[in-house]
Design an enzyme around this catalytic site. Structure first.
Site, PDB file in Angstrom:
ATOM      1  N   ASP A 108      -8.948  -5.444  -6.218  1.00  0.00           N
ATOM      2  CA  ASP A 108      -8.426  -4.381  -5.357  1.00  0.00           C
ATOM      3  C   ASP A 108      -8.892  -3.199  -6.046  1.00  0.00           C
ATOM      4  O   ASP A 108      -8.982  -2.878  -7.255  1.00  0.00           O
ATOM      5  CB  ASP A 108      -6.946  -3.962  -5.505  1.00  0.00           C
ATOM      6  CG  ASP A 108      -6.379  -3.069  -4.472  1.00  0.00           C
ATOM      7  OD1 ASP A 108      -7.117  -2.359  -4.155  1.00  0.00           O
ATOM      8  OD2 ASP A 108      -5.080  -3.198  -4.117  1.00  0.00           O
ATOM      9  N   HIS A 157      -7.914  -5.018  -1.374  1.00  0.00           N
ATOM     10  CA  HIS A 157      -6.703  -4.363  -1.257  1.00  0.00           C
ATOM     11  C   HIS A 157      -6.229  -5.177   0.088  1.00  0.00           C
ATOM     12  O   HIS A 157      -4.941  -4.983   0.116  1.00  0.00           O
ATOM     13  CB  HIS A 157      -6.858  -2.701  -0.811  1.00  0.00           C
ATOM     14  CG  HIS A 157      -5.675  -2.004  -0.518  1.00  0.00           C
ATOM     15  ND1 HIS A 157      -4.719  -1.829  -1.495  1.00  0.00           N
ATOM     16  CD2 HIS A 157      -5.172  -1.350   0.584  1.00  0.00           C
ATOM     17  CE1 HIS A 157      -3.612  -1.139  -0.900  1.00  0.00           C
ATOM     18  NE2 HIS A 157      -4.061  -0.900   0.241  1.00  0.00           N
ATOM     19  N   SER A 217       0.797  -1.300  -0.011  1.00  0.00           N
ATOM     20  CA  SER A 217      -0.112  -0.023  -0.155  1.00  0.00           C
ATOM     21  C   SER A 217       0.682   1.127  -0.029  1.00  0.00           C
ATOM     22  O   SER A 217       1.662   1.333  -0.809  1.00  0.00           O
ATOM     23  CB  SER A 217      -0.920  -0.053   1.266  1.00  0.00           C
ATOM     24  OG  SER A 217      -2.157   1.148   1.063  1.00  0.00           O
TER      25      SER A 217
END
Length: 573
Positions: free
Chosen positions: A520, A554, A279
């Site tokens: 995601d 995610h 991330s």
């Protein structure tokens, strides 16, 4: 008179607590760092703070909510006599309010002499077992001509550094994570060491990142609220009375990695075995390989991107907007009062929606409702009336996530770090612009490299080459990129691919792992394809790209131990 209609059963509204509950004890105290500003500087010159959005004080109009069925009647001629007098009184009232706002602005920005109550003590502190690195040096910043004063970085380590000091792996965190990756850390108390970390299943003896072989380091990022210098830290440093709040300077991802390099210098680590991040951490991982390629042996970017996509920028802006709309936010100066819990809760709910995927919500919660649970059925087995308060199980989950987050994380840190993610752009034009501004503002500091600079020039080296040499090498790299683009068949259809490839030229000799997830929605898999193709187009022959399935969205990098962990293990070994 007709009979009165029966009043229907009312919907259930959320319960309202009559009194405010104080925050948890560990959120109401602050332990200032053990160092003070350098005595060599006689006056403290703060970095440039970011511009705040203008105050919003909309006039309330009942008619806008359907409470006024007809327009107001025009004033009668009798009222015209006092019209000028009323207008003057209205102007006086406006002037008074404007003066109040001006004085309030000065108070918030620290330009007014303080009398009486000071700003708050910071609310968010790390556990006492967290290790700290205190840098006595100022940190040059990309978005401020004045550097950040001496700062601190909170970190933890696992495993042992070998005699050659070449087995170190630096893990970069996401936006809201602390430095506590896993249990069993070095030189920390049993209270902290025994607690599971946010990557517990990935880091440890014989795990994907094997601490029997590697020396693992993880830091709380600069700007965070778990021990590293951030908006809740003392202002000025070492004062211990007031907080930076929104006087804290705008940060970039590159500023965070530059601070981490100072930590590595203090440990005597010249080169990392690998730089790994997920991330926002994936952005940091790419950044470190760019600003100091000679210090990174391998680079891994998981569920991140080479440039912030506008979908993520929009979602993070929405989170900041609802947070700043909370009256308790007080333009960032809330440390002496009630933190903006409602705004933080709503912001976290928006974020949580982007962390998972629709198919997972269906599998996990379906359309189950609390009002349909067995405990809510009446004597005949009929469900209760649906509620306006959280009723669907997904609503209760989001409510829980928001409530927990708002009590454990600093609102200003969320604002600053999410904005740093939005600003991240590794394309050549963006990096060139940053390099020009930084090198002009800090002529005596190690340079921020241009995309066309050789790898020998980095934030750990001397000044860059002359502008004519840089311009010439830039033209050569652009020409080479265009030739490769004609021969290369990318999987990405990004119009920015060529510019991103030019910006990543300095990573062409570093083996890279790029990991994407098809479900995601925060960092769509197209951004991972773009990054992997740009690295290949830049001349990197050692790019490994995996595209994972699954329904976790995610958060796959936190949950899929078999695939994510297997990819990391194979890449490291």
């Amino acid at each position: 008179m007709p009979p009165r209609a029966t009043i229907p059963c009312s919907v259930q509204l959320p319960s309202i607590k009559p009194t405010w509950q104080p925050p948890k004890p560990h959120l109401a105290s602050y332990h200032p760092p053990a160092f003070s500003p350098s005595s060599s500087t006689s006056t403290f010159v703060p970095p440039v703070s970011p511009q705040l959005p203008p105050r919003r004080k909309p006039a309330f109009s009942p008619g806008g909510f359907g409470l006024q069925s007809s327009p107001q009647p025009a004033p009668s001629p009798r009222s015209w006599k006092g019209k000028e007098k009323a207008r003057e009184a209205e102007l006086d009232e406006i002037r008074k309010k404007d003066e109040e706002i001006r004085r309030d602005e000065e108070r918030l920005e620290g330009r007014e002499s303080k009398e009486g109550k000071e700003e708050a003590e910071a609310c968010y502190v790390p556990p006492p077992a967290t290790l700290h690195f205190y840098s006595p040096n100022q940190l040059p910043l990309l978005y401020s001509p004045q550097p950040l004063p001496p700062f601190q970085i909170a970190y933890e380590t696992w495993g042992r550094l070998n005699s050659k000091r070449d087995n170190a792996i630096l893990l970069h965190t996401g936006l809201s994570a602390s430095s506590h990756v896993a249990s069993g850390g070095n030189e920390v108390s049993s209270l902290t060491s025994s607690k599971s970390g946010w990557w517990e299943e990935f880091v440890g003896p014989n795990k994907s990142i094997d601490t029997n072989k590697f020396f693992v380091i993880c830091t709380n990022v600069l700007g965070g609220c778990f021990g590293s210098t951030g908006p809740s830290s003392p202002y000025p440093p070492g004062d211990g009375e007031t907080r930076w709040a929104t006087r804290f300077p705008m940060l970039s991802i590159h500023d965070m990695t530059r601070a981490q390099l100072d930590l590595l210098d203090s440990m005597g680590i010249d080169k990392l075995y690998a730089s790994i991040g997920s991330s926002m951490g994936g952005m940091q991982s790419i950044s470190m390989a760019y600003i100091a390629p000679e210090r990174v042996g391998r680079v891994a970017s998981i569920s991140a991107s080479g440039r912030a996509g506008l979908n993520g920028v929009g979602m993070r802006y929405a989170q900041r907007s609802v947070l700043m709309a909370d009256p308790n936010w007080n333009r960032g100066f809330y440390y002496d009062g009630v933190p903006p819990h409602n705004g933080m809760k709503l912001a976290r709910q928006i974020a949580t929606i982007t962390y998972r995927s629709g198919p997972e919500w269906e599998q996990r919660f379906g359309r189950q409702m609390l009002s349909e649970q067995e405990s809510a059925l009446d004597s005949e087995g009929n469900p209760d009336v649906p509620r306006l308060s959280p009723d669907f199980l997904i609503e209760t989950y989001l409510d829980h996530q928001g409530e927990r987050f708002c009590l454990t994380y600093d609102a200003n840190s969320m604002i600053y770090l999410s904005k740093a993610m939005d600003l991240f752009d590794m394309s050549a034009p963006a990096l060139t612009s940053l390099a020009k501004k930084f090198n002009a503002a800090y002529p005596d500091s190690n340079p921020f490299p241009f995309p066309s600079d050789p790898v020998e020039i980095s934030v750990s080296s001397a000044r860059h080459t002359s502008s004519s040499e840089t311009s010439a090498s830039k033209q050569v790299s652009e020409s080479e990129t265009q030739k490769k683009l004609q021969r290369f068949i990318p999987t990405s259809k990004s119009p920015h691919l060529a510019e991103l490839a030019q910006g990543l030229q300095r990573l062409k000799s570093i083996p890279a792992l790029v990991l994407g997830v098809q479900s995601d929605v925060l960092f769509p898999v197209e951004q991972q394809r773009e990054l992997a193709d740009a690295l290949k187009l830049a001349g990197n022959a050692n790019v490994t790209y995996y595209e994972l399935g699954g329904v976790w969205g995610h958060d796959t990098f936190l949950l899929d131990v078999q695939n994510v962990g297997g990819a990391i293990r194979g890449f490291l070994h």
